[in-house]
Design an enzyme around this catalytic site. Structure first.
Site, PDB file in Angstrom:
ATOM      1  N   GLY A 176      37.746  27.293  27.875  1.00  0.00           N
ATOM      2  CA  GLY A 176      36.977  26.063  27.884  1.00  0.00           C
ATOM      3  C   GLY A 176      37.308  25.131  29.050  1.00  0.00           C
ATOM      4  O   GLY A 176      37.853  25.539  30.078  1.00  0.00           O
TER       5      GLY A 176
ATOM      6  N   ARG B 106      28.499  43.466  24.771  1.00  0.00           N
ATOM      7  CA  ARG B 106      27.726  44.184  23.760  1.00  0.00           C
ATOM      8  C   ARG B 106      26.213  44.056  23.967  1.00  0.00           C
ATOM      9  O   ARG B 106      25.445  44.850  23.399  1.00  0.00           O
ATOM     10  CB  ARG B 106      28.106  43.688  22.363  1.00  0.00           C
ATOM     11  CG  ARG B 106      27.860  42.206  22.145  1.00  0.00           C
ATOM     12  CD  ARG B 106      28.588  41.659  20.928  1.00  0.00           C
ATOM     13  NE  ARG B 106      28.377  40.214  20.786  1.00  0.00           N
ATOM     14  CZ  ARG B 106      29.082  39.312  21.460  1.00  0.00           C
ATOM     15  NH1 ARG B 106      30.018  39.697  22.309  1.00  0.00           N
ATOM     16  NH2 ARG B 106      28.844  38.023  21.303  1.00  0.00           N
TER      17      ARG B 106
ATOM     18  N   SER C 141      31.790  25.212  18.179  1.00  0.00           N
ATOM     19  CA  SER C 141      30.845  25.662  19.202  1.00  0.00           C
ATOM     20  C   SER C 141      29.413  25.486  18.732  1.00  0.00           C
ATOM     21  O   SER C 141      29.130  25.383  17.533  1.00  0.00           O
ATOM     22  CB  SER C 141      31.105  27.127  19.550  1.00  0.00           C
ATOM     23  OG  SER C 141      30.882  27.947  18.426  1.00  0.00           O
TER      24      SER C 141
ATOM     25  N   GLU D  27      30.513  59.473  50.569  1.00  0.00           N
ATOM     26  CA  GLU D  27      30.252  60.484  51.580  1.00  0.00           C
ATOM     27  C   GLU D  27      30.171  61.881  50.971  1.00  0.00           C
ATOM     28  O   GLU D  27      29.331  62.703  51.345  1.00  0.00           O
ATOM     29  CB  GLU D  27      31.341  60.454  52.665  1.00  0.00           C
ATOM     30  CG  GLU D  27      31.415  59.142  53.436  1.00  0.00           C
ATOM     31  CD  GLU D  27      32.392  58.128  52.841  1.00  0.00           C
ATOM     32  OE1 GLU D  27      32.988  57.372  53.612  1.00  0.00           O
ATOM     33  OE2 GLU D  27      32.538  58.106  51.588  1.00  0.00           O
TER      34      GLU D  27
ATOM     35  N   ASP E 286      36.309  29.483  18.761  1.00  0.00           N
ATOM     36  CA  ASP E 286      35.077  30.268  18.895  1.00  0.00           C
ATOM     37  C   ASP E 286      35.216  31.685  18.350  1.00  0.00           C
ATOM     38  O   ASP E 286      34.216  32.325  18.039  1.00  0.00           O
ATOM     39  CB  ASP E 286      34.643  30.342  20.361  1.00  0.00           C
ATOM     40  CG  ASP E 286      34.158  29.017  20.903  1.00  0.00           C
ATOM     41  OD1 ASP E 286      34.116  28.040  20.126  1.00  0.00           O
ATOM     42  OD2 ASP E 286      33.819  28.945  22.097  1.00  0.00           O
TER      43      ASP E 286
ATOM     44  N   CYS F  50      37.461  56.617  54.357  1.00  0.00           N
ATOM     45  CA  CYS F  50      38.902  56.597  54.118  1.00  0.00           C
ATOM     46  C   CYS F  50      39.580  57.748  54.864  1.00  0.00           C
ATOM     47  O   CYS F  50      38.965  58.762  55.190  1.00  0.00           O
ATOM     48  CB  CYS F  50      39.200  56.681  52.628  1.00  0.00           C
ATOM     49  SG  CYS F  50      38.676  58.217  51.848  1.00  0.00           S
TER      50      CYS F  50
END
Length: 349
Positions: A282, A205, A166, A46, A198, A73
């Site tokens: 996992g 990123r 992996s 607002e 892993d 609010c």
């Protein structure tokens, strides 16, 4: 109101634990101001909307209608109450998408506006407005984060080789989309084996925006501190059975050994105001959350051209429905909802 919702979505990943909110100021059918909540701790929708009105149009503010996706609010937090701002600017008509059920607001904003003589229209595109802030509402209703499950699997339902090593399953396009998902959630969570084998960084990123807080379960503290999870690029919370401790950007949280871990973890995340968690595996962790009926949506990427053969089986969803499917080259991405949770939205975000 559709424009309000469109604006509000621009705050995804930057306003939590506040809700996403958009606002539009309309005068004689022409939008003279619009804004959205851009950053937690900064001006609300607002405020940005009214401040965006050009000088030559400020004379029309009091004669305009303010559309806002969530109830204004009425309490002092990091910013002053938006209901007071509306009253001060003598805006006589306000249209609200949905009420704010946060206990500090919960109808008080609308009541204050009406008491000041403002004409308030409620529940316009209410379902869409509530869906937009499904994380916020789940957090306050169920006293836990909104939980999203995610995994990638081969066409034969495997997520890794049998020795836990992996293998790249999803393609580059899907990977970038996953990093966008990461940027939209407050935290990202993995179990011990995923972190150990892993060595993921769990950052976004490949996208822009904030990195999620990294959450890992490591009961015996067996993860090497040289792993990427412990880099200073983002905060990491380690749930364990050994110690409570803060070390640089890492927080160790000790859990009770003889109690159910998941409720303990979710309670700690709730207490730390973490509104949403993307769980990336996992299988053991994902399946335990599924079996506990403790999830709000799942996103499953299937590489339709890959067959692993002997390997780690993907989790199995129960009590679910598919509400959306996307195809990115050789990847099929399916979005699921649990059907045991009546509060779960019925459409995608």
């Amino acid at each position: 109101m559709e424009r309000c919702l469109q604006l509000a979505r621009l705050g995804a990943g930057t306003v939590a634990p506040n809700p996403m909110v958009g606002a539009v100021l309309l005068h004689d059918g022409i939008i003279i101001g619009e804004g959205y909540h851009m950053q937690y701790g900064q001006a609300h929708a607002e405020v940005n909307c009214i401040n965006s009105v050009l000088e030559q149009n400020r004379q029309f503010i009091s004669a305009s209608s303010l559309y806002v996706s969530l109830e204004p609010c009425v309490h002092f937090g990091k910013t002053p109450p938006c209901a007071d701002l509306i009253i001060t600017n003598k805006i006589q008509k306000v249209v609200v998408g949905c009420s704010d059920q946060y206990h500090e607001v919960n109808g008080k904003g609308i009541a204050k506006l009406k008491a000041a003589g403002v004409q308030v229209t409620e529940s316009v595109l209410e379902q869409s407005a509530r869906l937009l802030n499904k994380r916020f509402f789940t957090f306050h209703h169920q006293k836990r984060p909104y939980i999203i499950l995610k995994w990638a699997q081969s066409s034969d339902g495997k997520i890794a080789h049998a020795d836990f090593s992996s293998i790249p399953v999803s393609n580059d396009f899907s990977n970038r989309w996953v990093h966008k998902w990461r940027s939209e959630e407050a935290a990202i969570m993995v179990g011990t084996n995923t972190a150990l084998y892993d060595n993921p960084s769990l950052t976004n990123r490949l996208w822009t925006g904030n990195h999620p807080i990294r959450v890992v379960i490591d009961k015996k503290l067996q993860l090497p501190l040289t792993h990427q999870l412990f880099s200073s690029v983002a905060k990491t919370i380690v749930f364990n059975n050994v110690k409570d401790e803060f070390t640089d950007s890492t927080q160790y949280c000790k859990l009770e050994e003889n109690s159910n871990l998941l409720p303990q973890i979710m309670n700690v995340l709730f207490q730390q105001n973490i509104q949403s968690v993307l769980v990336e595996g996992g299988t053991k962790l994902l399946q335990s959350i599924i079996d506990a009926n403790l999830w709000d949506e799942a996103r499953v990427i299937t590489n339709e051209q890959m067959i692993i053969g002997q390997g780690i089986e993907a989790p199995i969803l129960t009590n679910h429905r598919i509400y959306h499917t996307e195809n990115l080259v050789n990847d099929r991405i399916q979005f699921y909802q649990p059907i045991f949770n009546s509060s779960t939205p019925n459409t995608s975000n």
